[in-house]
Motif scaffolding. Structure first.
Motif, short mmCIF file in Angstrom:
data_model
loop_
_atom_site.label_atom_id
_atom_site.label_comp_id
_atom_site.label_asym_id
_atom_site.label_seq_id
_atom_site.Cartn_x
_atom_site.Cartn_y
_atom_site.Cartn_z
N ARG A 137 19.14 -54.49 23.76
CA ARG A 137 19.09 -53.08 24.19
C ARG A 137 18.36 -52.92 25.52
O ARG A 137 18.71 -52.08 26.35
N THR A 158 30.83 -52.04 26.61
CA THR A 158 31.81 -50.99 26.88
C THR A 158 33.14 -51.43 26.29
O THR A 158 33.47 -52.62 26.30
N ASN A 179 29.54 -42.43 21.94
CA ASN A 179 28.16 -42.12 22.35
C ASN A 179 27.36 -43.37 22.71
O ASN A 179 26.14 -43.43 22.46
N ASP A 180 28.04 -44.37 23.26
CA ASP A 180 27.39 -45.58 23.80
C ASP A 180 26.80 -46.49 22.72
O ASP A 180 26.02 -47.40 23.04
N ILE A 181 27.12 -46.25 21.46
CA ILE A 181 26.61 -47.09 20.37
C ILE A 181 27.44 -48.36 20.28
O ILE A 181 28.66 -48.34 20.44
N ASP A 195 21.67 -48.17 19.46
CA ASP A 195 21.94 -46.85 20.03
C ASP A 195 21.00 -46.68 21.22
O ASP A 195 19.86 -46.25 21.07
N PRO A 196 21.45 -47.02 22.42
CA PRO A 196 20.55 -46.98 23.58
C PRO A 196 20.07 -45.58 23.93
O PRO A 196 18.95 -45.42 24.45
N ASN A 197 20.86 -44.56 23.64
CA ASN A 197 20.45 -43.19 23.98
C ASN A 197 19.28 -42.71 23.13
O ASN A 197 18.51 -41.85 23.56
N ARG A 198 19.15 -43.26 21.93
CA ARG A 198 18.03 -42.90 21.06
C ARG A 198 16.96 -43.99 21.03
O ARG A 198 16.00 -43.90 20.26
N SER A 199 17.13 -45.03 21.85
CA SER A 199 16.21 -46.18 21.84
C SER A 199 16.05 -46.72 20.42
O SER A 199 14.94 -47.03 19.96
N THR A 228 19.99 -41.73 12.26
CA THR A 228 20.03 -41.10 13.59
C THR A 228 19.79 -39.60 13.48
O THR A 228 19.17 -39.00 14.37
N ASP A 232 16.97 -37.24 15.40
CA ASP A 232 17.32 -36.04 16.16
C ASP A 232 16.53 -34.82 15.72
O ASP A 232 16.38 -33.85 16.48
#
Length: 234
Positions: A137, A158, A179-181, A195-199, A228, A232
């Motif tokens: 990550r 990707t 979502n980039d997961i 999940d990079p957006n949520r670290s 997740t 959030d």
């Protein structure tokens, strides 16, 4: 592999499972390729993976169809070992394991000709798999520099192959979601969810009743969604 169905297949096509070479990944079928290839008797001096894979037939033109093949991950491992001149376990330890602050040693099963079975079979604690996921990550950085070339992870995580219209796909050996997961998925329920957006990194060691179990897979996905969702709400 010269003269085989892999003649015109690129390394990138191996990474994305788009070689077009025929393969059966059904673990419930004793006559499937994934059930037979580790028991294949290779010719003298030939690795069992190369021996088995070079006898396979072509089903599609390279780069045109996605077909998951554990055999091709084994083939990638053989290429890495040949390119580095090192056993995969040694190379993994040198490049990754000693840098993730792993709590315990890991082990890696060997095939009948003495090479690591690179499509599976690393035994490690759930915590250490999570540390590996967090290392990925964060870009696989050691001493301020990534261990892979610039741009590698942008492609690796990707969707190089789109599997549906919802954003699911396959990168370089990673399953891609919306979502980039992205995830590494193993048989019997093992997974590393990133999940990079949520670290966020979630590691799962499991023992499903079969190698691929639809209802258990759905339950695991619901667990990821639940966790997740909790993040959030914070």
């Amino acid at each position: 592999m010269k003269g085989s169905a892999y003649d015109d297949v690129t390394i990138e096509q191996l990474l994305t499972m788009t070689s077009g070479v025929k393969w059966n990944e059904d673990y419930s079928d004793p006559n499937s390729d994934v059930s037979k290839f580790n028991f294949h008797v290779a010719e003298d001096g030939i690795d069992v993976t190369a021996s088995y894979m070079r006898a396979l037939e072509r089903a599609h033109a390279p780069g045109t169809q996605f077909l998951y093949s554990t055999g091709e991950t084994n083939l990638i491992g053989l290429l890495v070992s040949e390119a580095t001149g090192k056993p995969l376990a040694e190379y993994l330890s040198e490049k990754i394991w000693q840098h993730i602050d792993a709590h315990q040693d890991a082990s890696w099963l060997l095939g009948p000709t003495g090479h690591e079975i690179s499509g599976c079979c690393i035994q490690a604690t759930t915590r250490d798999f999570a540390l590996f996921g967090d290392f990925i990550r964060n870009g696989a950085v050691v001493n301020g520099e990534s261990i892979v070339p610039d741009g590698w992870f942008e492609k690796a995580v990707t969707a190089q192959v789109k599997l549906d219209e919802e954003g699911s796909g396959y990168g370089y050996q990673w399953w891609i979601s919306a979502n980039d997961i992205y995830q590494g998925k193993g048989i019997f329920g093992q997974a590393i969810y990133i999940d990079p957006n949520r670290s966020l990194v979630i590691a799962v060691n499991a023992n499903w009743e079969s190698a691929s179990h639809r209802e258990s897979s759905k339950s695991r996905a619901r667990m990821f969604d639940y966790l997740t969702g909790l993040i959030d709400k914070e």
